[in-house]
Design an enzyme around this catalytic site. Structure first.
Site, PDB file in Angstrom:
ATOM      1  N   GLU A   1      -4.657  -9.712 -11.347  1.00 34.12           N
ATOM      2  CA  GLU A   1      -3.480  -9.039 -10.802  1.00 34.12           C
ATOM      3  C   GLU A   1      -3.095  -9.587  -9.441  1.00 34.12           C
ATOM      4  OE1 GLU A   1      -0.921  -6.040  -8.841  1.00 34.12           O
ATOM      5  OE2 GLU A   1      -2.835  -6.862  -8.157  1.00 34.12           O
ATOM      6  N   GLU A   2      -4.082  -9.922  -8.618  1.00 38.29           N
ATOM      7  CA  GLU A   2      -3.794 -10.422  -7.276  1.00 38.29           C
ATOM      8  C   GLU A   2      -3.413 -11.900  -7.283  1.00 38.29           C
ATOM      9  OE1 GLU A   2      -3.436  -8.516  -4.914  1.00 38.29           O
ATOM     10  OE2 GLU A   2      -4.845  -6.838  -4.964  1.00 38.29           O
TER      11      GLU A   2
ATOM     12  N   HIS B   1      -5.987  -4.874   1.710  1.00 41.92           N
ATOM     13  CA  HIS B   1      -5.858  -6.280   2.120  1.00 41.92           C
ATOM     14  C   HIS B   1      -6.220  -6.500   3.584  1.00 41.92           C
ATOM     15  CE1 HIS B   1      -3.070  -7.711  -1.399  1.00 41.92           C
ATOM     16  NE2 HIS B   1      -3.895  -6.755  -1.792  1.00 41.92           N
TER      17      HIS B   1
ATOM     18  N   GLU C   1      -3.002   1.788  -9.110  1.00 38.51           N
ATOM     19  CA  GLU C   1      -2.683   1.108  -7.852  1.00 38.51           C
ATOM     20  C   GLU C   1      -2.583   2.119  -6.712  1.00 38.51           C
ATOM     21  OE1 GLU C   1      -2.388  -1.912  -6.834  1.00 38.51           O
ATOM     22  OE2 GLU C   1      -2.337  -3.085  -8.687  1.00 38.51           O
TER      23      GLU C   1
ATOM     24  N   HIS D   1      -7.180  -3.409 -11.967  1.00 42.91           N
ATOM     25  CA  HIS D   1      -7.698  -4.764 -11.795  1.00 42.91           C
ATOM     26  C   HIS D   1      -8.939  -4.756 -10.918  1.00 42.91           C
ATOM     27  CE1 HIS D   1      -6.097  -5.264  -7.623  1.00 42.91           C
ATOM     28  NE2 HIS D   1      -5.127  -4.481  -8.055  1.00 42.91           N
TER      29      HIS D   1
ATOM     30  N   ASP E   1      -8.004  -0.966  -3.100  1.00 43.54           N
ATOM     31  CA  ASP E   1      -7.143  -1.787  -3.966  1.00 43.54           C
ATOM     32  C   ASP E   1      -7.985  -2.710  -4.826  1.00 43.54           C
ATOM     33  OD1 ASP E   1      -4.958  -3.040  -5.082  1.00 43.54           O
ATOM     34  OD2 ASP E   1      -4.484  -4.221  -3.306  1.00 43.54           O
TER      35      ASP E   1
ATOM     36  N   ASP F   1     -10.066  -7.758  -9.703  1.00 41.58           N
ATOM     37  CA  ASP F   1      -9.974  -8.879  -8.768  1.00 41.58           C
ATOM     38  C   ASP F   1      -9.443  -8.388  -7.424  1.00 41.58           C
ATOM     39  OD1 ASP F   1      -7.435  -8.507 -10.136  1.00 41.58           O
ATOM     40  OD2 ASP F   1      -6.747 -10.365  -9.191  1.00 41.58           O
TER      41      ASP F   1
END
Length: 401
Positions: A143-144, A361, A172, A75, A108, A77
């Site tokens: 995805e997020e 994150h 991931e 992903h 990520d 995003d």
């Protein structure tokens, strides 16, 4: 001509410079499609919609035809950067400093996408554009977020168009601190519930004239905490029940409220299915509140069941590539949260391997340049061994669904 590792860093930087906070794309898919298309990949943009959720752009890039079909899923995003003044490098500048690439998505998981793209391009180039099967990349921008208009719908489109993968690798971040520690071969299920207990409002000095829902909800939750769901299984840790909020909404200190609410989540292993857990929870709460004047309702959000890709040829090939370039034998794990692998497992065997989770994150998210180089080499070797194992009539022992 840049090396695969240099290409991976360049692609990663171009992706990070796109502020693609879910559900925005901001040019990220185009940044990925450009080098893939230049290498001969057919790139198709897919935009999906559904009432109540934002539209999402996705990309399927593929080269070759027929079986075996190896798909890489990821992903572009990312989560919001938060207070950008706290970053030592701007979150979307893709700065390199002290041997690290900084930016939201570096770990990520724009870094892993870049590594696989560079590895696949190098593999295709070395074979003069001839692939003994199919290589594809399934990249979503959802995805997020809700994960409604992304991977799940792309997979359905791939099945309808005859492009269902035979195997899938999800990029991931899978390692806690050091590249090479862990390959994910499954994930626990997730069940989120909302419990409301209702009673009778009254004065705290006259509790016999009221029915306090707080007492009931605390007792019901304590019973669920005190009753272990299981002791784990061969490939999974024990399931766990966690309360995430308790709300009463009562500003008065001398009033027994009429209602109390709680939200909780269960991460469960392959000893359970969501349906049986729902029934167990309802029965437990009903037993706790029996012989009281309290009532309750129990609602659930959409859920995902636990899944496992049986250990076999796919994870062995990946483990061998990891060991070759890191010197480590990765553990096979089902730990952590959820990922889009929960959708992919309905179509083909899937494993997960990417960068580390150390800064994901967080402020100053980053990836070591050395890790990007090593991950690119791992993916490159894995692609080659995959087609040597599953192509040209070869067979593995986990090459079915």
């Amino acid at each position: 001509m840049p090396t695969p590792a240099e290409s991976a860093v360049e692609i990663a930087q171009s992706l990070i410079r796109c502020p693609s906070v879910t559900p925005l794309d901001e040019g990220a898919l185009d940044a990925l499609a450009r080098p893939l298309a230049a290498a001969g990949f057919a790139c198709e943009r897919l935009r999906f919609s559904e009432d109540g959720t934002p539209d999402v752009d996705n990309l399927v890039a593929r080269i070759g035809s027929g079986a075996p079909h190896l798909c890489f899923a990821g992903h572009t995003d990312v989560v919001p950067p938060g207070d950008t003044s706290l970053w030592s490098h701007p979150p979307f500048a893709a700065d390199i400093a002290d041997g690290r690439l900084y930016g939201r998505g570096a770990s990520d998981m724009k870094g892993a996408i870049a590594c696989f793209a560079a590895a696949a391009i190098d593999y295709v180039s070395a074979r003069n554009g001839i692939v003994p099967g199919t290589i594809s990349l399934l990249v979503t921008g959802d995805e997020e977020g809700p994960a409604i208009n992304g991977t799940k719908k792309v997979l359905a489109w791939m099945e309808e168009t005859g492009l269902t993968p035979d195997h899938c690798l999800v990029g991931e971040p899978s390692n806690s601190t050091v590249l090479g520690e862990t390959i994910k071969i499954g994930r626990r299920g997730s069940l989120t519930g909302h419990l409301t207990v209702t009673g009778q409002q009254g004065h705290v000095a006259y509790p016999h004239l009221a029915a306090n829902p707080v007492k009931g909800i605390v007792s019901a939750l304590a019973r669920l905490y005190d009753t272990p769901l299981d002791s784990g299984s061969t490939h999974f840790s024990p399931s766990n029940f966690e309360v995430t909020s308790i709300d009463v909404g009562n500003p008065a200190t001398n009033v027994i409220p009429v209602r109390a609410e709680a939200r909780f989540n269960i991460r469960f292993n392959d000893n359970h299915e969501a349906g049986t857990l729902k029934a167990m929870l309802s029965d437990s709460i009903a037993a706790t509140l029996a012989n009281t004047e309290l009532g309750f309702t129990l609602d659930f959000a959409p859920h995902g069941d636990a899944f496992l890709t049986k250990p076999g040829a796919l994870d062995r090939l990946l483990s061998q590539a990891v060991a070759e370039f890191t010197g480590k034998t990765p553990a096979l794990s089902t730990s952590g949260g959820t990922s889009d692998a929960r959708f992919i497992k309905d179509y083909c065997p899937v494993v997960e391997f990417g960068l580390t989770t150390e800064t994901i994150h967080k402020t100053d998210e980053n990836a070591a340049l050395a890790d990007l180089e090593t991950l690119t080499a791992i993916y490159r070797r894995f692609i080659a061994r995959y087609f040597e194992t599953f192509g040209d009539g070869a067979s593995g022992d986990n090459d079915g669904r």
